[in-house]
Design a protein around this motif. Structure first.
Motif, PDB file in Angstrom:
ATOM      1  N   LEU A 222       0.825  -1.210   0.000  1.00  0.00           N
ATOM      2  CA  LEU A 222       0.000   0.000   0.000  1.00  0.00           C
ATOM      3  C   LEU A 222       0.862   1.263   0.000  1.00  0.00           C
ATOM      4  CD1 LEU A 222      -2.907  -0.968   2.406  1.00  0.00           C
ATOM      5  CD2 LEU A 222      -3.003  -0.684  -0.073  1.00  0.00           C
ATOM      6  N   PHE A 223       1.994   1.221   0.709  1.00  0.00           N
ATOM      7  CA  PHE A 223       2.908   2.370   0.675  1.00  0.00           C
ATOM      8  C   PHE A 223       3.420   2.591  -0.734  1.00  0.00           C
ATOM      9  CE2 PHE A 223       7.213   4.078   0.696  1.00  0.00           C
ATOM     10  CZ  PHE A 223       6.986   5.306   1.313  1.00  0.00           C
ATOM     11  N   LYS A 224       3.812   1.521  -1.394  1.00  0.00           N
ATOM     12  CA  LYS A 224       4.319   1.632  -2.764  1.00  0.00           C
ATOM     13  C   LYS A 224       3.234   2.143  -3.705  1.00  0.00           C
ATOM     14  CE  LYS A 224       7.451   1.101  -5.874  1.00  0.00           C
ATOM     15  NZ  LYS A 224       8.629   1.937  -5.910  1.00  0.00           N
ATOM     16  N   ILE A 225       2.005   1.675  -3.511  1.00  0.00           N
ATOM     17  CA  ILE A 225       0.898   2.141  -4.343  1.00  0.00           C
ATOM     18  C   ILE A 225       0.620   3.616  -4.079  1.00  0.00           C
ATOM     19  CG2 ILE A 225      -1.591   1.894  -4.720  1.00  0.00           C
ATOM     20  CD1 ILE A 225      -1.141  -1.149  -4.296  1.00  0.00           C
ATOM     21  N   SER A 226       0.757   4.044  -2.827  1.00  0.00           N
ATOM     22  CA  SER A 226       0.530   5.463  -2.516  1.00  0.00           C
ATOM     23  C   SER A 226       1.554   6.355  -3.208  1.00  0.00           C
ATOM     24  CB  SER A 226       0.542   5.703  -1.014  1.00  0.00           C
ATOM     25  OG  SER A 226       1.866   5.618  -0.503  1.00  0.00           O
ATOM     26  N   GLN A 227       2.724   5.829  -3.481  1.00  0.00           N
ATOM     27  CA  GLN A 227       3.741   6.607  -4.186  1.00  0.00           C
ATOM     28  C   GLN A 227       3.363   6.808  -5.651  1.00  0.00           C
ATOM     29  OE1 GLN A 227       7.354   4.409  -3.524  1.00  0.00           O
ATOM     30  NE2 GLN A 227       7.994   5.913  -2.016  1.00  0.00           N
ATOM     31  N   ARG A 228       2.480   5.982  -6.143  1.00  0.00           N
ATOM     32  CA  ARG A 228       2.054   6.086  -7.541  1.00  0.00           C
ATOM     33  C   ARG A 228       1.482   7.475  -7.807  1.00  0.00           C
ATOM     34  NH1 ARG A 228      -2.199   1.785  -9.518  1.00  0.00           N
ATOM     35  NH2 ARG A 228      -0.405   0.444  -9.208  1.00  0.00           N
ATOM     36  N   GLU A 229       0.636   7.938  -6.914  1.00  0.00           N
ATOM     37  CA  GLU A 229       0.030   9.267  -7.066  1.00  0.00           C
ATOM     38  C   GLU A 229       1.044  10.377  -6.834  1.00  0.00           C
ATOM     39  OE1 GLU A 229      -3.047   9.862  -8.133  1.00  0.00           O
ATOM     40  OE2 GLU A 229      -3.226   7.697  -8.366  1.00  0.00           O
ATOM     41  N   GLU A 230       1.940  10.156  -5.880  1.00  0.00           N
ATOM     42  CA  GLU A 230       2.885  11.189  -5.513  1.00  0.00           C
ATOM     43  C   GLU A 230       3.969  11.393  -6.561  1.00  0.00           C
ATOM     44  OE1 GLU A 230       5.924  12.076  -1.797  1.00  0.00           O
ATOM     45  OE2 GLU A 230       4.299  10.650  -1.533  1.00  0.00           O
ATOM     46  N   PHE A 231       4.453  10.291  -7.137  1.00  0.00           N
ATOM     47  CA  PHE A 231       5.598  10.389  -8.028  1.00  0.00           C
ATOM     48  C   PHE A 231       5.311   9.984  -9.469  1.00  0.00           C
ATOM     49  CE2 PHE A 231       7.289   9.595  -3.771  1.00  0.00           C
ATOM     50  CZ  PHE A 231       8.020  10.749  -3.627  1.00  0.00           C
ATOM     51  N   GLY A 232       4.095   9.597  -9.728  1.00  0.00           N
ATOM     52  CA  GLY A 232       3.712   9.281 -11.096  1.00  0.00           C
ATOM     53  C   GLY A 232       4.227   8.041 -11.653  1.00  0.00           C
TER      54      GLY A 232
END
Length: 185
Positions: free
Chosen positions: A175-185
């Motif tokens: 979930l942390f890695k998925i949350s980075q999807r929005e933050e870093f594209g």
């Protein structure tokens, strides 16, 4: 909703009371010191491009609070699964859950480090998310096994309980890695 918040507050107050009174086993204080060093380094790492004392202090306070809350939530998750899985963990007391929560938090933080490394290596999103999950799962399982056998001898954790906590930790890492999807594209 309010019962969850009440349980988090109740558990947090009890944890902080025992932590500051010196009633916890020495290994938990060692883990807390290691976690504090990690938070110091991670707070600097996140802020290194625009480093100022104020922004570093703000980031440090946010990281400390988030780790404390994560430890409390991990303890509650460990307690929840102990109630579901027969003979999951012994002894079933607060210190056992403090330890299980700390192990989950340490594993999660190590998974975050892997996640940051995969971001620097420009690994594809899906592969990075899957690797975060698998790394979190494997690392959590190994840490729980080692902790139960070598470091925290007073804990007895059943295999289903270890696997369940490992899966929960791996899900949070993914979930942390998925949350980075929005933050870093």
């Amino acid at each position: 909703m309010f019962s969850i918040i009440r349980e988090v507050l109740k558990t947090g107050i009890k944890l902080l009371t025992e932590l500051f009174s010196g009633e916890l086993p020495g290994y938990l204080y060692t883990c807390c010191i290691g976690l504090a060093l990690y938070i110091l380094i991670y707070s600097y790492w996140e802020n290194r491009a625009q480093f100022t004392a104020g922004s570093y202090l703000k980031n440090l306070l946010i990281e400390t609070a988030s780790h404390l809350i994560a430890w409390i939530v991990a303890m509650l998750i460990a307690k929840f699964f102990a109630g579901i899985i027969d003979q999951g963990v012994a002894p079933m007391e607060d210190r056992t859950y403090y330890t299980a929560g700390m192990l989950m938090l340490i594993t999660y933080d190590l998974s975050v480090v892997l996640s940051l490394i995969t971001r620097k290596l420009n690994i594809k999103r899906d592969a990075g998310e899957i690797s975060s999950f698998l790394f979190g799962l494997g690392l959590a399982y190994v840490i729980f096994l080692l902790a139960g056998e070598y470091w925290f001898a007073e804990l007895t954790m059943s295999q289903p309980y270890l696997i369940t906590l490992s899966i929960a930790t791996a899900i949070f890492a993914a979930l942390f890695k998925i949350s980075q999807r929005e933050e870093f594209g």
